[in-house]
Design a protein around this motif. Structure first.
Motif, mmCIF file in Angstrom:
data_model
loop_
_atom_site.group_PDB
_atom_site.id
_atom_site.type_symbol
_atom_site.label_atom_id
_atom_site.label_comp_id
_atom_site.label_asym_id
_atom_site.label_seq_id
_atom_site.Cartn_x
_atom_site.Cartn_y
_atom_site.Cartn_z
ATOM 1 N N MET A 200 28.090 73.522 94.300
ATOM 2 C CA MET A 200 29.480 73.379 93.934
ATOM 3 C C MET A 200 29.995 74.737 93.447
ATOM 4 O O MET A 200 29.322 75.419 92.690
ATOM 5 N N SER A 201 31.199 75.090 93.855
ATOM 6 C CA SER A 201 31.754 76.388 93.480
ATOM 7 C C SER A 201 32.104 76.421 91.989
ATOM 8 O O SER A 201 32.329 75.373 91.361
ATOM 9 N N VAL A 202 32.175 77.619 91.445
ATOM 10 C CA VAL A 202 32.555 77.800 90.048
ATOM 11 C C VAL A 202 33.972 77.264 89.842
ATOM 12 O O VAL A 202 34.247 76.572 88.864
ATOM 13 N N GLU A 203 34.869 77.545 90.774
ATOM 14 C CA GLU A 203 36.244 77.075 90.666
ATOM 15 C C GLU A 203 36.303 75.546 90.566
ATOM 16 O O GLU A 203 36.999 74.991 89.715
ATOM 17 N N THR A 204 35.545 74.867 91.411
ATOM 18 C CA THR A 204 35.509 73.403 91.392
ATOM 19 C C THR A 204 34.949 72.891 90.073
ATOM 20 O O THR A 204 35.460 71.924 89.502
ATOM 21 N N GLN A 205 33.914 73.543 89.567
ATOM 22 C CA GLN A 205 33.337 73.135 88.288
ATOM 23 C C GLN A 205 34.334 73.292 87.150
ATOM 24 O O GLN A 205 34.431 72.428 86.271
ATOM 25 N N ILE A 206 35.079 74.389 87.156
ATOM 26 C CA ILE A 206 36.096 74.613 86.125
ATOM 27 C C ILE A 206 37.127 73.489 86.168
ATOM 28 O O ILE A 206 37.463 72.894 85.142
ATOM 29 N N ILE A 207 37.623 73.193 87.359
ATOM 30 C CA ILE A 207 38.633 72.143 87.519
ATOM 31 C C ILE A 207 38.111 70.807 87.015
ATOM 32 O O ILE A 207 38.775 70.120 86.227
ATOM 33 N N GLU A 208 36.923 70.424 87.459
ATOM 34 C CA GLU A 208 36.368 69.126 87.079
ATOM 35 C C GLU A 208 36.154 69.012 85.574
ATOM 36 O O GLU A 208 36.475 67.992 84.964
ATOM 37 N N GLU B 152 26.678 77.478 79.982
ATOM 38 C CA GLU B 152 26.105 77.824 81.287
ATOM 39 C C GLU B 152 27.181 78.309 82.252
ATOM 40 O O GLU B 152 27.020 79.333 82.912
ATOM 41 N N LEU B 153 28.288 77.579 82.330
ATOM 42 C CA LEU B 153 29.365 77.969 83.242
ATOM 43 C C LEU B 153 30.054 79.236 82.753
ATOM 44 O O LEU B 153 30.315 80.150 83.546
ATOM 45 N N ILE B 154 30.325 79.321 81.465
ATOM 46 C CA ILE B 154 30.949 80.525 80.904
ATOM 47 C C ILE B 154 30.076 81.749 81.189
ATOM 48 O O ILE B 154 30.582 82.827 81.498
ATOM 49 N N GLY B 155 28.772 81.586 81.132
ATOM 50 C CA GLY B 155 27.852 82.691 81.387
ATOM 51 C C GLY B 155 27.887 83.203 82.818
ATOM 52 O O GLY B 155 27.479 84.328 83.079
ATOM 53 N N LEU C 202 43.716 80.292 68.990
ATOM 54 C CA LEU C 202 42.264 80.443 68.917
ATOM 55 C C LEU C 202 41.562 79.104 69.136
ATOM 56 O O LEU C 202 40.574 79.023 69.881
ATOM 57 N N ALA C 203 42.060 78.056 68.519
ATOM 58 C CA ALA C 203 41.459 76.732 68.681
ATOM 59 C C ALA C 203 41.550 76.257 70.129
ATOM 60 O O ALA C 203 40.619 75.631 70.648
ATOM 61 N N ARG C 204 42.659 76.557 70.788
ATOM 62 C CA ARG C 204 42.818 76.191 72.199
ATOM 63 C C ARG C 204 41.774 76.887 73.061
ATOM 64 O O ARG C 204 41.143 76.271 73.919
ATOM 65 N N HIS C 205 41.598 78.183 72.837
ATOM 66 C CA HIS C 205 40.615 78.944 73.611
ATOM 67 C C HIS C 205 39.203 78.419 73.347
ATOM 68 O O HIS C 205 38.411 78.276 74.288
ATOM 69 N N ARG C 206 38.902 78.144 72.101
ATOM 70 C CA ARG C 206 37.576 77.605 71.762
ATOM 71 C C ARG C 206 37.345 76.248 72.426
ATOM 72 O O ARG C 206 36.241 75.958 72.895
ATOM 73 N N ALA C 207 38.380 75.419 72.466
ATOM 74 C CA ALA C 207 38.255 74.097 73.079
ATOM 75 C C ALA C 207 37.980 74.216 74.582
ATOM 76 O O ALA C 207 37.141 73.491 75.129
ATOM 77 N N VAL C 208 38.659 75.128 75.243
ATOM 78 C CA VAL C 208 38.430 75.332 76.682
ATOM 79 C C VAL C 208 37.015 75.855 76.910
ATOM 80 O O VAL C 208 36.295 75.360 77.786
ATOM 81 N N HIS C 209 36.593 76.833 76.136
ATOM 82 C CA HIS C 209 35.237 77.369 76.289
ATOM 83 C C HIS C 209 34.190 76.282 76.041
ATOM 84 O O HIS C 209 33.197 76.193 76.770
ATOM 85 N N ALA C 210 34.410 75.450 75.040
ATOM 86 C CA ALA C 210 33.468 74.360 74.755
ATOM 87 C C ALA C 210 33.423 73.368 75.907
ATOM 88 O O ALA C 210 32.342 72.893 76.280
ATOM 89 N N ALA C 211 34.574 73.057 76.482
ATOM 90 C CA ALA C 211 34.621 72.118 77.608
ATOM 91 C C ALA C 211 33.895 72.665 78.828
ATOM 92 O O ALA C 211 33.244 71.919 79.557
#
Length: 85
Positions: free
Chosen positions: A1-9, A71-74, A58-67
């Motif tokens: 699965m592509s990174v883009e698809t994983q981000i969307i899902e 592994e994906l962020i890396g 900051l909380a919004r960015h942290r929430a997106v990174h947590a979601a």
């Protein structure tokens, strides 16, 4: 699965956004640091969801990174975020 698809899902599952765009900007960075040739290294996310209404930037960015998860962020060299409630 592509990174883009994983981000969307992952973002759809976490935030049920009213609007979501995931833009792969990797080709614009060919030959620059962080471009690994996979064409999946640089992304821009534009998301609008009620879940962000009471969060500061900051909380919004942290929430997106947590979601997205560590592994994906890396696997992403650059992630530009435009987040609105």
């Amino acid at each position: 699965m592509s990174v883009e698809t994983q981000i969307i899902e992952k973002l759809q599952a976490a935030f049920s956004p009213r609007a979501l765009q995931v833009i792969n900007e990797s080709s614009q960075h060919a030959g620059h640091a962080g471009h690994d040739g996979s064409n999946e290294s640089h992304f821009r996310v534009i998301i609008q969801a009620d879940a962000f209404n009471d969060m500061n930037r900051l909380a919004r960015h942290r929430a997106v990174h947590a979601a997205l998860g560590d592994e994906l962020i890396g696997r992403i060299h650059a992630l530009a975020l435009e987040i609105n409630g």
